[in-house]
Design a protein around this motif. Structure first.
Motif, PDB file in Angstrom:
ATOM      1  N   ALA A 136     -46.610 -20.867 -26.455  1.00 33.57           N
ATOM      2  CA  ALA A 136     -47.076 -19.500 -26.185  1.00 33.57           C
ATOM      3  C   ALA A 136     -46.070 -18.749 -25.318  1.00 33.57           C
ATOM      4  O   ALA A 136     -45.727 -17.594 -25.587  1.00 33.57           O
ATOM      5  CB  ALA A 136     -48.443 -19.534 -25.488  1.00 33.57           C
ATOM      6  N   ARG A 137     -45.569 -19.418 -24.272  1.00 33.99           N
ATOM      7  CA  ARG A 137     -44.619 -18.764 -23.378  1.00 33.99           C
ATOM      8  C   ARG A 137     -43.339 -18.371 -24.123  1.00 33.99           C
ATOM      9  O   ARG A 137     -42.835 -17.257 -23.983  1.00 33.99           O
ATOM     10  CB  ARG A 137     -44.263 -19.700 -22.222  1.00 33.99           C
ATOM     11  CG  ARG A 137     -43.279 -19.076 -21.242  1.00 33.99           C
ATOM     12  CD  ARG A 137     -42.811 -20.075 -20.220  1.00 33.99           C
ATOM     13  NE  ARG A 137     -42.035 -21.114 -20.858  1.00 33.99           N
ATOM     14  CZ  ARG A 137     -41.996 -22.389 -20.450  1.00 33.99           C
ATOM     15  NH1 ARG A 137     -42.712 -22.776 -19.418  1.00 33.99           N
ATOM     16  NH2 ARG A 137     -41.264 -23.258 -21.105  1.00 33.99           N
ATOM     17  N   GLU A 138     -42.844 -19.271 -24.942  1.00 33.66           N
ATOM     18  CA  GLU A 138     -41.573 -18.995 -25.610  1.00 33.66           C
ATOM     19  C   GLU A 138     -41.723 -17.962 -26.722  1.00 33.66           C
ATOM     20  O   GLU A 138     -40.826 -17.164 -26.956  1.00 33.66           O
ATOM     21  CB  GLU A 138     -40.948 -20.290 -26.125  1.00 33.66           C
ATOM     22  CG  GLU A 138     -40.538 -21.228 -25.003  1.00 33.66           C
ATOM     23  CD  GLU A 138     -39.622 -20.575 -23.971  1.00 33.66           C
ATOM     24  OE1 GLU A 138     -38.597 -19.991 -24.372  1.00 33.66           O
ATOM     25  OE2 GLU A 138     -39.953 -20.619 -22.765  1.00 33.66           O
ATOM     26  N   LEU A 139     -42.867 -17.950 -27.395  1.00 29.68           N
ATOM     27  CA  LEU A 139     -43.057 -16.929 -28.421  1.00 29.68           C
ATOM     28  C   LEU A 139     -43.242 -15.559 -27.778  1.00 29.68           C
ATOM     29  O   LEU A 139     -42.871 -14.539 -28.352  1.00 29.68           O
ATOM     30  CB  LEU A 139     -44.239 -17.273 -29.331  1.00 29.68           C
ATOM     31  CG  LEU A 139     -44.016 -18.450 -30.279  1.00 29.68           C
ATOM     32  CD1 LEU A 139     -45.195 -18.622 -31.221  1.00 29.68           C
ATOM     33  CD2 LEU A 139     -42.747 -18.299 -31.094  1.00 29.68           C
ATOM     34  N   ALA A 140     -43.807 -15.536 -26.558  1.00 27.50           N
ATOM     35  CA  ALA A 140     -44.000 -14.266 -25.868  1.00 27.50           C
ATOM     36  C   ALA A 140     -42.668 -13.690 -25.383  1.00 27.50           C
ATOM     37  O   ALA A 140     -42.557 -12.501 -25.129  1.00 27.50           O
ATOM     38  CB  ALA A 140     -44.945 -14.453 -24.679  1.00 27.50           C
ATOM     39  N   HIS A 141     -41.680 -14.544 -25.246  1.00 29.87           N
ATOM     40  CA  HIS A 141     -40.341 -14.112 -24.842  1.00 29.87           C
ATOM     41  C   HIS A 141     -39.720 -13.470 -26.073  1.00 29.87           C
ATOM     42  O   HIS A 141     -39.324 -14.143 -26.996  1.00 29.87           O
ATOM     43  CB  HIS A 141     -39.563 -15.370 -24.430  1.00 29.87           C
ATOM     44  CG  HIS A 141     -38.183 -15.103 -23.924  1.00 29.87           C
ATOM     45  ND1 HIS A 141     -37.803 -13.930 -23.337  1.00 29.87           N
ATOM     46  CD2 HIS A 141     -37.083 -15.887 -23.904  1.00 29.87           C
ATOM     47  CE1 HIS A 141     -36.534 -13.994 -22.976  1.00 29.87           C
ATOM     48  NE2 HIS A 141     -36.068 -15.167 -23.314  1.00 29.87           N
ATOM     49  N   GLU A 142     -39.673 -12.149 -26.103  1.00 32.43           N
ATOM     50  CA  GLU A 142     -39.286 -11.495 -27.343  1.00 32.43           C
ATOM     51  C   GLU A 142     -37.781 -11.480 -27.514  1.00 32.43           C
ATOM     52  O   GLU A 142     -37.170 -10.436 -27.705  1.00 32.43           O
ATOM     53  CB  GLU A 142     -39.887 -10.095 -27.401  1.00 32.43           C
ATOM     54  CG  GLU A 142     -41.396 -10.166 -27.222  1.00 32.43           C
ATOM     55  CD  GLU A 142     -42.158  -9.262 -28.147  1.00 32.43           C
ATOM     56  OE1 GLU A 142     -41.658  -8.160 -28.410  1.00 32.43           O
ATOM     57  OE2 GLU A 142     -43.241  -9.666 -28.599  1.00 32.43           O
ATOM     58  N   ALA A 143     -37.195 -12.661 -27.445  1.00 35.01           N
ATOM     59  CA  ALA A 143     -35.754 -12.783 -27.584  1.00 35.01           C
ATOM     60  C   ALA A 143     -35.382 -12.724 -29.061  1.00 35.01           C
ATOM     61  O   ALA A 143     -36.181 -13.096 -29.905  1.00 35.01           O
ATOM     62  CB  ALA A 143     -35.309 -14.112 -26.988  1.00 35.01           C
ATOM     63  N   PRO A 144     -34.161 -12.265 -29.363  1.00 36.02           N
ATOM     64  CA  PRO A 144     -33.747 -12.229 -30.770  1.00 36.02           C
ATOM     65  C   PRO A 144     -33.676 -13.610 -31.414  1.00 36.02           C
ATOM     66  O   PRO A 144     -33.867 -13.739 -32.613  1.00 36.02           O
ATOM     67  CB  PRO A 144     -32.369 -11.579 -30.733  1.00 36.02           C
ATOM     68  CG  PRO A 144     -32.013 -11.349 -29.318  1.00 36.02           C
ATOM     69  CD  PRO A 144     -33.191 -11.621 -28.461  1.00 36.02           C
ATOM     70  N   VAL A 145     -33.408 -14.651 -30.617  1.00 36.41           N
ATOM     71  CA  VAL A 145     -33.257 -16.000 -31.171  1.00 36.41           C
ATOM     72  C   VAL A 145     -34.369 -16.909 -30.647  1.00 36.41           C
ATOM     73  O   VAL A 145     -34.657 -16.911 -29.452  1.00 36.41           O
ATOM     74  CB  VAL A 145     -31.884 -16.605 -30.767  1.00 36.41           C
ATOM     75  CG1 VAL A 145     -31.780 -18.052 -31.233  1.00 36.41           C
ATOM     76  CG2 VAL A 145     -30.745 -15.761 -31.322  1.00 36.41           C
ATOM     77  N   LEU A 146     -34.990 -17.652 -31.558  1.00 34.27           N
ATOM     78  CA  LEU A 146     -35.982 -18.644 -31.143  1.00 34.27           C
ATOM     79  C   LEU A 146     -35.539 -20.009 -31.672  1.00 34.27           C
ATOM     80  O   LEU A 146     -35.338 -20.184 -32.870  1.00 34.27           O
ATOM     81  CB  LEU A 146     -37.360 -18.299 -31.719  1.00 34.27           C
ATOM     82  CG  LEU A 146     -38.446 -19.361 -31.502  1.00 34.27           C
ATOM     83  CD1 LEU A 146     -38.768 -19.522 -30.026  1.00 34.27           C
ATOM     84  CD2 LEU A 146     -39.709 -18.993 -32.281  1.00 34.27           C
ATOM     85  N   ILE A 147     -35.357 -20.962 -30.754  1.00 34.87           N
ATOM     86  CA  ILE A 147     -35.037 -22.328 -31.154  1.00 34.87           C
ATOM     87  C   ILE A 147     -36.278 -23.160 -30.904  1.00 34.87           C
ATOM     88  O   ILE A 147     -36.728 -23.285 -29.755  1.00 34.87           O
ATOM     89  CB  ILE A 147     -33.828 -22.871 -30.363  1.00 34.87           C
ATOM     90  CG1 ILE A 147     -32.604 -21.988 -30.652  1.00 34.87           C
ATOM     91  CG2 ILE A 147     -33.550 -24.330 -30.735  1.00 34.87           C
ATOM     92  CD1 ILE A 147     -31.355 -22.395 -29.890  1.00 34.87           C
ATOM     93  N   ALA A 148     -36.880 -23.671 -31.961  1.00 33.45           N
ATOM     94  CA  ALA A 148     -38.148 -24.388 -31.824  1.00 33.45           C
ATOM     95  C   ALA A 148     -37.944 -25.841 -32.232  1.00 33.45           C
ATOM     96  O   ALA A 148     -37.690 -26.148 -33.391  1.00 33.45           O
ATOM     97  CB  ALA A 148     -39.225 -23.734 -32.695  1.00 33.45           C
TER      98      ALA A 148
END
Ligand SMILES: Nc1ncnc2c1ncn2[C@@H]1O[C@H](COP(=O)(O)OP(=O)(O)OP(=O)(O)O)[C@@H](O)[C@H]1O
Ligand SMILES: [Mg+2]
Length: 506
Positions: free
Chosen positions: A413-425
């Motif tokens: 939830a925290r990382e998806l809320a971080h509206e960064a251009p890149v998401l590494i999951a």
């Protein structure tokens, strides 16, 4: 007549106002593999730790072979023939394999530990149960799959006749999982009894005899595996039907937002990452497949700044971040869901509100000027808890008391809320129940459709195939293949992961 080996009768466990186990009745027959299923926070681990003597029930009784058992601690349970492999392992990293296995039960020669006898017994035990380990290896250097074998051997060394396995497959590769299933079948055929907690329905269907389903701390269903179906189990766990397939439209791909150029981590003839190049563009999900230990973790660490690459470069949204640390890369636009959520992903003693605010302290709504705004921080946390269905008393509760899956939801939830251009999951749905997995899958696709570049690393090929637009395969530190999702299937990916070239696998 089947013999009842282990029973729980009317077991109640409360944590404050929360009823983690609500009059649970469980009956496990000798020689069976018995699955315990339920959504995240349903009370599975709580029940297992009560059966194993780690916690005392507030009400209810435990019966072992028909006689009431009073376990004051795990030592009592071990003496009565119980063994447990925990969701998080408990081995001593600085000791060798045999030292861990015989720990506190060492064969003695006079006052001294008889090292030769200890090593021989460990080697014999490993051979007899076909659990390949090197007794002299140091535990700290071993893979997760091998460490799990050691936990099982440790229980067998203590002559366990009942084994409790709490999500043993969550951290295994498919090959390691098949090996574990062989061992489980063989142990059950010997007359040992196995309690098996998992979220994976195909595993339950493949290996168990019966299933007990928990919901909100209560037993809602007892099923014979042969007579049930994944659909029926899901309905029992959730009270609804969950779609197991993922719907997504075609990708609207833009500019590259995450780039690795000839990235090398480690030196010498066999670096962990060997001149890996990749690009993830806006609006696409790129899946990174590979057998664990082929450099994926090191590659991710070099992308997010947890390690500095030995050579090569990294660009985020066009900016060179090769020399930048974690915070700087985060500011440049990387959000990251780490594989190890308990160590890297969260602060276990801190509240959910603080965990959800981490990394957001400098911007509204969490910050107001130079100060943290507690009311806004709490409101934001409550909204994320509701959106992601985190099972927690309030946003003020420490995340250390959350169930495994609910802690995972906080980090995602925290990382998806971080509206960064890149998401590494990295392993974003590890330990999540079917409903939560479906939800996270839909969220990842929604993020893609907002124009984010998503790099997905997963041990589950089905997850890679369901979500990715493009798939990369990593083998011995190199990226062996780069193909559109439509050209990939489990079989070709399996061959590539074993090191075949793309032309040979096609
Ligand atoms: N020490 C504790 N203090 C407070 N609450 C706790 C504690 N341990 C567990 N709980 C709560 O009890 C409930 C059941 O947790 P449990 O760990 O048994 O769930 P689970 O079924 O194993 O879930 P998962 O699939 O996520 O592992 C959860 O709501 C959890 O937050
Ligand atoms: Mg659990």
């Amino acid at each position: 007549m089947p013999v009842l080996e282990l029973e729980a009768k009317g077991v109640v466990k409360r944590y404050g106002a929360l009823l983690a186990n609500d009059h649970v009745d469980l009956a496990v027959e000798r020689g069976e593999i018995h699955a315990v299923m339920g959504e995240n926070g349903a009370g599975k681990s709580t029940l297992m730790s009560i059966l194993y003597g780690l916690q005392q029930p507030d009400e209810g009784r435990i019966l072992l072979r028909g006689a009431e058992a009073h376990f004051r601690s795990a030592l009592d349970a071990i003496a009565a023939g119980m063994g447990m492999v925990h969701q998080a392992f408990k081995l001593f990293n600085s000791l060798s394999v045999w030292e861990n296995i015989v720990y506190a039960r060492e064969p003695k020669s006079g006052p001294f530990i008889d090292r030769r006898a200890a090593r021989r017994r460990v080697a014999d035990l490993a051979r007899r149960h076909r659990l390949a380990v090197d007794p002299d290896a140091s535990v700290g250097a071993l893979s997760v799959g091998v460490r799990q074998r050691i936990e099982i051997l440790k229980a067998l060394y203590r002559e366990a006749t009942i084994l409790i396995l709490d999500e043993p497959t969550a951290v295994l590769t498919p090959q390691e999982r098949d090996g574990l299933f062989d061992v489980m079948r063989h142990l059950a055929a010997e007359g040992r009894t196995i309690l098996f907690v998992t979220h994976k329905l195909h595993e339950v269907m493949a290996i168990t005899d019966r299933v007990t389903v928990l919901r909100d701390g209560r037993v809602v269903e007892r099923l014979q595996t042969k007579e049930t179906s994944p659909r029926e189990i899901i309905r029992a766990m959730t009270g609804r039907s969950v779609s197991l397939s993922v719907e997504k439209g075609p990708a609207q791909v833009g500019a590259p937002l995450l780039e690795a150029i000839d990235l090398t981590v480690g030196r010498g003839a066999k670096p962990a990452v060997d001149k890996a190049s990749l690009a993830v563009r806006a609006g696409e999900i790129v899946g990174l497949a590979g057998v664990a230990g082929n450099g994926q973790s090191e590659l991710v660490e070099a992308l997010v700044g947890l390690r500095i690459a030995d050579s090569g470069g990294v660009r985020v949204a066009g900016k060179d971040v090769t020399e930048a640390g974690v915070a700087e890369r985060r500011a440049a636009g990387i959000a990251y869901v780490p594989e190890d959520r308990a160590l890297v992903g969260s602060a276990l003693a801190a509240s959910a509100a603080d965990n959800l605010a981490m990394g957001f302290q400098r911007a509204p709504p969490v910050a107001r000027g130079f100060l943290i705004d507690p009311a806004a921080t709490a409101a934001r946390a409550r909204a994320l808890i509701a959106k992601f269905g985190v099972k927690i008393e309030s946003e003020r509760a420490a995340v250390g008391s959350l169930s495994g899956g609910n802690l995972q939801k906080v980090v995602v939830a925290r990382e998806l809320a971080h509206e960064a251009p890149v998401l590494i999951a990295e392993q974003p749905t590890r330990g999540l129940d079917v409903g939560a997995t479906e939800f996270i899958h839909r969220q990842l696709i929604a993020e893609r459709d907002k124009g984010r570049a998503v790099l997905l690393i997963s041990a589950e090929l089905s997850e890679i195939l369901a979500l990715s637009d493009r798939i990369l395969v990593m083998y011995e530190g190199r990226i062996l293949a780069d193909m559109p999702q439509a050209e990939a299937n489990e079989e070709t990916l399996g061959l590539l992961m074993a090191g075949r070239t793309q032309a040979a696998a096609a």
